[in-house]
Design a protein around this motif. Structure first.
Motif, PDB file in Angstrom:
ATOM      1  N   ALA A  61      10.614   1.857  17.678  1.00 11.37           N
ATOM      2  CA  ALA A  61      10.811   3.262  18.068  1.00 11.37           C
ATOM      3  C   ALA A  61       9.933   4.159  17.303  1.00 11.37           C
ATOM      4  N   PRO A  62       9.301   5.083  17.473  1.00 14.48           N
ATOM      5  CA  PRO A  62       8.878   5.729  16.664  1.00 14.48           C
ATOM      6  C   PRO A  62      10.023   6.396  15.273  1.00 14.48           C
ATOM      7  N   GLY A  63       9.068   7.634  14.504  1.00 15.28           N
ATOM      8  CA  GLY A  63      10.693   7.843  13.488  1.00 15.28           C
ATOM      9  C   GLY A  63      11.438   8.878  14.614  1.00 15.28           C
ATOM     10  N   PRO A  64      11.052  10.068  14.887  1.00 16.48           N
ATOM     11  CA  PRO A  64      11.064  10.657  15.467  1.00 16.48           C
ATOM     12  C   PRO A  64      11.791  11.045  16.638  1.00 16.48           C
ATOM     13  N   ALA A  65      11.950   9.452  17.364  1.00 16.10           N
ATOM     14  CA  ALA A  65      12.822   9.101  18.641  1.00 16.10           C
ATOM     15  C   ALA A  65      14.095   8.443  18.502  1.00 16.10           C
ATOM     16  N   SER A  66      13.633   7.975  17.270  1.00 12.72           N
ATOM     17  CA  SER A  66      14.986   6.838  16.305  1.00 12.72           C
ATOM     18  C   SER A  66      16.021   7.795  15.890  1.00 12.72           C
ATOM     19  N   LEU A  79      17.513   9.942   7.929  1.00 13.58           N
ATOM     20  CA  LEU A  79      17.018   8.518   7.132  1.00 13.58           C
ATOM     21  C   LEU A  79      16.303   7.862   8.178  1.00 13.58           C
ATOM     22  N   PHE A  80      16.529   8.026   9.548  1.00 12.36           N
ATOM     23  CA  PHE A  80      15.547   7.436  10.563  1.00 12.36           C
ATOM     24  C   PHE A  80      13.906   8.919  10.350  1.00 12.36           C
ATOM     25  N   LEU A  81      14.151   9.993   9.840  1.00 10.30           N
ATOM     26  CA  LEU A  81      13.036   9.951   9.989  1.00 10.30           C
ATOM     27  C   LEU A  81      12.691   9.541   8.440  1.00 10.30           C
ATOM     28  N   VAL A  82      12.759   9.478   6.788  1.00  8.66           N
ATOM     29  CA  VAL A  82      12.521   8.386   6.268  1.00  8.66           C
ATOM     30  C   VAL A  82      11.863   7.371   6.686  1.00  8.66           C
ATOM     31  N   ALA A  83      12.402   6.975   6.977  1.00  7.70           N
ATOM     32  CA  ALA A  83      12.458   5.209   7.622  1.00  7.70           C
ATOM     33  C   ALA A  83      10.761   5.533   8.237  1.00  7.70           C
ATOM     34  N   GLY A  84      10.769   6.921   9.387  1.00  9.41           N
ATOM     35  CA  GLY A  84       9.186   7.130   9.816  1.00  9.41           C
ATOM     36  C   GLY A  84       7.754   7.396   8.884  1.00  9.41           C
ATOM     37  N   VAL A  85       8.588   7.781   7.711  1.00  8.25           N
ATOM     38  CA  VAL A  85       7.744   7.868   6.629  1.00  8.25           C
ATOM     39  C   VAL A  85       7.071   7.136   5.649  1.00  8.25           C
ATOM     40  N   LYS A 143       4.986   4.936   8.667  1.00  6.92           N
ATOM     41  CA  LYS A 143       3.114   5.837   8.662  1.00  6.92           C
ATOM     42  C   LYS A 143       2.658   5.399   7.440  1.00  6.92           C
ATOM     43  N   ARG A 144       2.971   5.252   5.827  1.00  7.09           N
ATOM     44  CA  ARG A 144       1.991   5.010   5.034  1.00  7.09           C
ATOM     45  C   ARG A 144       1.781   3.742   4.779  1.00  7.09           C
ATOM     46  N   THR A 145       2.172   2.540   5.837  1.00 10.23           N
ATOM     47  CA  THR A 145       2.388   1.367   5.017  1.00 10.23           C
ATOM     48  C   THR A 145       2.341   0.472   6.505  1.00 10.23           C
ATOM     49  N   GLN A 146       2.873   0.802   7.712  1.00  5.87           N
ATOM     50  CA  GLN A 146       3.411  -0.201   8.698  1.00  5.87           C
ATOM     51  C   GLN A 146       3.857  -1.420   8.321  1.00  5.87           C
ATOM     52  N   PRO A 172       7.863  -4.976  -6.626  1.00  4.17           N
ATOM     53  CA  PRO A 172       7.836  -6.798  -6.832  1.00  4.17           C
ATOM     54  C   PRO A 172       6.198  -6.942  -6.444  1.00  4.17           C
ATOM     55  N   ALA A 173       6.012  -8.943  -7.424  1.00  6.28           N
ATOM     56  CA  ALA A 173       5.500  -8.764  -8.390  1.00  6.28           C
ATOM     57  C   ALA A 173       4.340  -9.303  -7.328  1.00  6.28           C
ATOM     58  N   GLU A 174       4.700  -9.983  -6.326  1.00  6.13           N
ATOM     59  CA  GLU A 174       3.630 -10.339  -5.006  1.00  6.13           C
ATOM     60  C   GLU A 174       3.826  -9.590  -3.246  1.00  6.13           C
ATOM     61  N   GLY A 175       2.599  -9.601  -2.723  1.00  6.07           N
ATOM     62  CA  GLY A 175       3.055  -8.826  -1.837  1.00  6.07           C
ATOM     63  C   GLY A 175       3.419  -7.343  -1.358  1.00  6.07           C
ATOM     64  N   GLY A 176       3.840  -6.570  -3.052  1.00  5.26           N
ATOM     65  CA  GLY A 176       3.988  -5.696  -2.565  1.00  5.26           C
ATOM     66  C   GLY A 176       2.977  -4.390  -1.877  1.00  5.26           C
ATOM     67  N   VAL A 177       4.074  -3.706  -1.582  1.00  7.84           N
ATOM     68  CA  VAL A 177       2.910  -1.966  -1.497  1.00  7.84           C
ATOM     69  C   VAL A 177       2.401  -1.427  -3.057  1.00  7.84           C
ATOM     70  N   ALA A 178       0.967  -1.371  -2.642  1.00  8.29           N
ATOM     71  CA  ALA A 178      -0.246  -0.914  -3.542  1.00  8.29           C
ATOM     72  C   ALA A 178       0.481   0.528  -4.430  1.00  8.29           C
ATOM     73  N   ARG A 179       0.489   1.085  -3.266  1.00  7.36           N
ATOM     74  CA  ARG A 179       0.071   2.971  -3.879  1.00  7.36           C
ATOM     75  C   ARG A 179       1.003   3.326  -1.865  1.00  7.36           C
ATOM     76  N   PHE A 180       1.675   4.357  -2.325  1.00  7.97           N
ATOM     77  CA  PHE A 180       2.311   5.058  -1.727  1.00  7.97           C
ATOM     78  C   PHE A 180       2.466   6.778  -1.426  1.00  7.97           C
ATOM     79  N   ALA A 181       2.109   7.405  -0.601  1.00 12.67           N
ATOM     80  CA  ALA A 181       2.455   9.013  -1.050  1.00 12.67           C
ATOM     81  C   ALA A 181       3.351   9.773  -0.722  1.00 12.67           C
ATOM     82  N   ASP A 182       3.757  10.947  -1.688  1.00 16.00           N
ATOM     83  CA  ASP A 182       5.411  11.193  -1.181  1.00 16.00           C
ATOM     84  C   ASP A 182       4.649  12.513  -0.551  1.00 16.00           C
ATOM     85  N   LEU A 183       5.890  13.004   0.425  1.00 16.43           N
ATOM     86  CA  LEU A 183       6.634  13.549   1.601  1.00 16.43           C
ATOM     87  C   LEU A 183       4.940  14.928   1.525  1.00 16.43           C
ATOM     88  N   ASP A 184       4.553  14.949   2.560  1.00 13.28           N
ATOM     89  CA  ASP A 184       4.098  16.556   2.435  1.00 13.28           C
ATOM     90  C   ASP A 184       5.090  17.753   2.787  1.00 13.28           C
TER      91      ASP A 184
END
Length: 499
Positions: free
Chosen positions: A239-244, A352-358, A361-364, A446-458
């Motif tokens: 589910a999308p974050g707000p639906a969760s 918490l589910f809105l946080v998960a939605g963040v 939204k940024r990395t899928q 993580p050494a491999e397969g990690g997320v390169a960049r992550f934007a903070d909350l708007d």
């Protein structure tokens, strides 16, 4: 005002569905306005006609008089508190920034769900209750199936089939309760004031037990309780974050609210006979939810299983409240805790589910192992997630602690061994959230397969999460206003009159 709080979002949903020229931004604005208006109306009810010793703000208009069905609304402390919390969750979901296709339809379904969910909490007619209960499934089915990700269609179908099967059992129980009255009626106040199956509870007949079983299974699916919970994790993950946030914050509470309103209040004698077994079912949910959540490598799936754990605490409080053992004070404490847990879980897990939605939204990507060290890149997100996690594990000074303290004080006085075993759930929950925070925010990248960049909350995301969690803190440090509103002793007394 209660009628308007239900009708306004429903009318706005119809308008969004029928007016194709409304753009995405206007659709979101209308959704925000028409989810905020019910909250204002409910606050006005609280200020002008607060529940005291019964149902307040009552209104009744005939619908099908020959069957004793009418548009009946009214609130006691429990239902008003749940309605207010639900209105806030819907407002947060509508205001949450989303880049989605078919935005007009998306916000129309959120408004539709707002109306039917608030209607369920404020109605005093069992048929209307059932109608809103079923309609909530429709709204959530489309939010998951049309705007979800991954295997959203399958998750939505599983959610719908499971909960529809439970609602059919509830319908059977409602029919039996109404037909057992001296005069056919679906008026909740009349059934609570004179429980129709009380004379049969100790008469050797199986009818009361079967009716209660139908209610426990039906509402247990919605809550959800172990082992009826298997629809929940896929529904949340896809589910999308707000639906969760809506699913966890509002729809799950329909199960525990129904268990109190129909099971505990309308069948008190039968409920007392089976309260210990319901408490054991709650204990299984507490332990299973916490243990399985700890093993989840998926962020959203882990949060989903904590809902099974926390709703287990709620049902434990309800079971203690409905037992024939212990003192009236202990039972009232447990019920107070159960209702506060519903409110606290809605706010905390919604956040918490809105946080998960963040994250999506940024990395899928929900995999915990793909993140690390995000506290440096996203300090605002780290702060909100840490506060929500500590509230969920029951840290003193936050809403979860107030709820669990009441539940366990009551439970130790009535079912001490069940309560002692339930404390293990608190330890496991603390471990799973601390491990999650360390891995995602404070551990190494993580050494491999990690997320390169992550934007903070708007700013919008930060404001919404701050509003939800500010209430969590307020309840934790000054719970008196909420406890006085709930007034569990009044609920246990099965109020039937007006306030």
């Amino acid at each position: 005002m209660l009628t308007l709080s239900v009708l306004l979002p429903l009318l706005a949903a119809i308008a969004l569905a029928l007016l194709p020229r409304i753009g995405d931004r206007m659709a979101r604005l209308l959704a925000v306005v028409f989810t905020a208006l019910p909250m204002v109306l409910l606050l006005a009810v609280w200020m002008t006609d607060p529940p005291s010793g019964g149902f307040a703000a009552q209104f009744e208009a005939p619908w099908i008089p020959s069957l004793g069905i009418a548009w009946r609304v009214g609130v006691d402390g429990m239902s008003l508190a749940l309605a207010l919390m639900s209105a806030l969750i819907f407002l947060a979901a509508a205001a949450w920034p989303m880049q989605i296709a078919r935005a007009r339809a998306y916000y129309a379904w959120i408004l539709f769900l707002t109306g039917v969910s608030l209607g369920l909490f404020v109605t005093l007619d069992l048929v209307i209750f059932y109608v809103f209960f079923d309609l909530s499934l429709v709204g959530m089915y489309f939010l998951i199936g049309r705007w979800g990700h991954g295997d959203a269609q399958h998750a939505a179908l599983k959610f719908f089939v499971y909960t529809l099967a439970g609602s059919l059992l509830i319908l059977i129980a409602i029919i039996v309760l109404a037909l057992s009255m001296p005069e056919l009626t679906f008026d909740m106040r009349a059934i609570i004031a004179a429980p129709p199956l009380a004379a049969l509870a100790d008469g050797g007949t199986v009818v009361p037990g079967l009716v209660l079983l139908a209610l426990v299974v039906g509402f247990g699916i919605k809550t959800p309780l172990f082992p009826l919970h298997t629809w929940l994790p896929p529904a949340h993950v896809n589910a999308p974050g707000p639906a969760s946030a809506i699913l966890a914050g509002v729809l799950l509470k329909m199960g525990t609210y129904g268990l109190v309103r129909l099971g505990l209040q309308m069948m008190p004698e039968t409920f007392a006979r089976w309260a210990f077994w319901i408490a054991l079912l709650a204990l299984a949910s507490i332990l299973w939810g916490a243990i399985v959540a700890y093993a989840q490598p998926n962020l959203k799936r882990r949060i989903a299983y904590t809902s099974v754990n926390h709703m287990g605490y709620t049902v434990l409080g309800i079971a203690v409240a409905g037992s024939a053992a212990g003192t009236e004070t202990a039972r009232a404490l447990a019920l107070t805790g159960a209702v506060v847990e519903m409110i606290a879980h809605g706010l905390i897990t919604g956040a918490l589910f809105l946080v998960a939605g963040v994250f999506w939204k940024r990395t899928q990507d929900y995999e915990i192992a793909h993140y690390g060290g995000l506290a440096e890149e996203a300090p605002r997100l780290a702060m909100m997630a840490t506060l929500a996690a500590f509230a969920s594990l029951g840290l003193p000074g936050l809403a979860g602690f107030v709820a669990e303290l009441h539940i366990f004080l009551g439970a130790f006085a009535v079912y001490p061994w069940v309560a002692a075993a339930g404390l293990l759930g608190l330890l496991i929950t603390a471990a799973l959230f601390l491990q999650l925070l360390r891995a995602v925010f404070f551990g190494p990248r993580p050494a491999e397969g990690g997320v390169a960049r992550f934007a903070d909350l708007d700013r919008t995301e930060m404001a919404i999460l701050s509003a939800l969690l500010a209430l969590v803190v307020l309840i934790g440090i000054w719970p008196l206003w909420l406890l006085e509103l709930i007034d569990a002793a009044t609920i246990l007394a099965a109020p039937g009159g007006g306030g």
